[in-house]
Each structure stands twice: as C-alpha cells, then as structure tokens.
Design an enzyme around this catalytic site. Structure first.
Site, PDB file in Angstrom:
ATOM      1  CG  HIS A  37      -1.922  -1.081   1.212  1.00 18.76           C
ATOM      2  ND1 HIS A  37      -2.952  -1.177   0.298  1.00 18.76           N
ATOM      3  CD2 HIS A  37      -2.034  -2.180   2.007  1.00 18.76           C
ATOM      4  CE1 HIS A  37      -3.656  -2.259   0.535  1.00 18.76           C
ATOM      5  NE2 HIS A  37      -3.119  -2.893   1.562  1.00 18.76           N
ATOM      6  NE  ARG A  45      -1.565   9.643  -7.700  1.00 18.59           N
ATOM      7  CZ  ARG A  45      -2.335  10.597  -7.195  1.00 18.59           C
ATOM      8  NH1 ARG A  45      -2.003  11.860  -7.343  1.00 18.59           N
ATOM      9  NH2 ARG A  45      -3.432  10.301  -6.552  1.00 18.59           N
ATOM     10  CE  LYS A  64      -5.481  -6.424  -2.278  1.00 18.63           C
ATOM     11  NZ  LYS A  64      -4.534  -5.804  -1.357  1.00 18.63           N
ATOM     12  CB  CYS A 105      -4.911  -0.283  -8.761  1.00 22.18           C
ATOM     13  SG  CYS A 105      -3.519   0.875  -8.750  1.00 22.18           S
ATOM     14  CB  ILE A 127      -6.017   6.170   4.847  1.00 21.34           C
ATOM     15  CG1 ILE A 127      -4.914   6.739   5.727  1.00 21.34           C
ATOM     16  CG2 ILE A 127      -5.911   6.701   3.418  1.00 21.34           C
ATOM     17  CD1 ILE A 127      -3.509   6.377   5.252  1.00 21.34           C
ATOM     18  CG  HIS A 138      -5.972  -4.493   7.253  1.00 25.29           C
ATOM     19  ND1 HIS A 138      -6.015  -5.318   6.152  1.00 25.29           N
ATOM     20  CD2 HIS A 138      -7.219  -3.980   7.386  1.00 25.29           C
ATOM     21  CE1 HIS A 138      -7.255  -5.295   5.652  1.00 25.29           C
ATOM     22  NE2 HIS A 138      -7.990  -4.492   6.384  1.00 25.29           N
TER      23      HIS A 138
END
Length: 146
Positions: A37, A45, A64, A105, A127, A138
């Site tokens: 991450h 980007r 993923k 993504c 976040i 995580h």
C-alpha cells in the site's frame, strides 16, 4: 550466590532469545503493508501505473480486485497509529485526521489470472488502518471519504 547469578543470567538470556521473533513478526507485517500500500513518490498514477505497480508488488497472482497505494511520508502514515494523526474508529481501526494522496487500482474484469488490467482512480482521502505495536499492518479498502 554464584549459582543464583548463573540462574538469573540463564533466564535473562532465554528472555532475549524469545524477544526477536516477536519483533520480527511485527516488522514483517509492517513491511508487507508497505509493499502492498505504500508508494512515496508515484510517477504517472494512471492505468499503466496501476498495472505496473500491481505486478511489481506481487499482487497479480491471482489478480487482486482492488488495491490502494498511499503517497506521502512513512512517518505521517505511522502517526495514524498514534494520537498525532489518528483517532480510534470502531473497535480495532484508526482513521487519519488528515487526508492522504492515494491511487486506487481496480481490476477491470476478465480472468483473475495474469495479465491483469487495472483502472486507476486518483484523489485525496482519509485512510483507515489497523495498527499493531504502533505500526500500520492493514489498510481498510472499504472506507472512502466523500
């Protein structure tokens, strides 16, 4: 007296032997978080960025579905795990007090096997992280600040 000192030394040495695996485990979870991450200074980007980063970071076997890369400084992200830049959110998570630049993504269909195609979405958002021992381990993809 010498026997007691030897016993204390033995207990101390055994304690030292047990500590590093625990610290190493915490460190490995943090390193995995960074791999999945974190990208301090992204270039592009766009969709190509996502496809390249997802492949480079080992997130394409299988493809993923969604992954977000956080851009900025590690210390700012770590500060979410403390009261410097984070607040408790629910039972086990922490939410950032400040917004972060992110690139999300999203897999755009097809097979879950490579080659994987991704669509990039860029923006700023608060976040949501899970932390252990003061380190992020995580990223919660489900939280998107409007």
């Amino acid at each position: 007296m010498v026997m007691v000192l030897n016993l204390l030394l033995l207990v101390f040495m055994l304690g030292l032997g047990l500590t590093p695996p625990t610290l190493a485990q915490d460190d490995s979870r943090y390193k995995r978080f960074l791999t999945q991450h974190y990208d301090a200074k992204p270039s592009g980007r766009n969709d190509r960025y996502c496809e390249s980063m997802m492949k480079t970071r080992g997130l394409t076997t299988p493809c993923k579905d969604t992954n977000t890369f956080i851009h900025g400084k590690k210390r700012s992200i770590k500060a979410i795990c403390e009261d410097k830049n984070g607040s408790p959110h629910g039972e086990t998570l922490r939410i950032s007090r400040s917004s972060f630049q992110v690139t999300t993504c999203k897999h755009i269909g097809g097979s879950s096997r490579p080659p994987c195609r991704y669509r990039a979405t860029i923006g700023f958002r608060h976040i949501l992280l899970a932390c252990e021992n003061g380190l992020p381990v995580h990223f919660d993809e489900s939280f998107i600040h409007p």
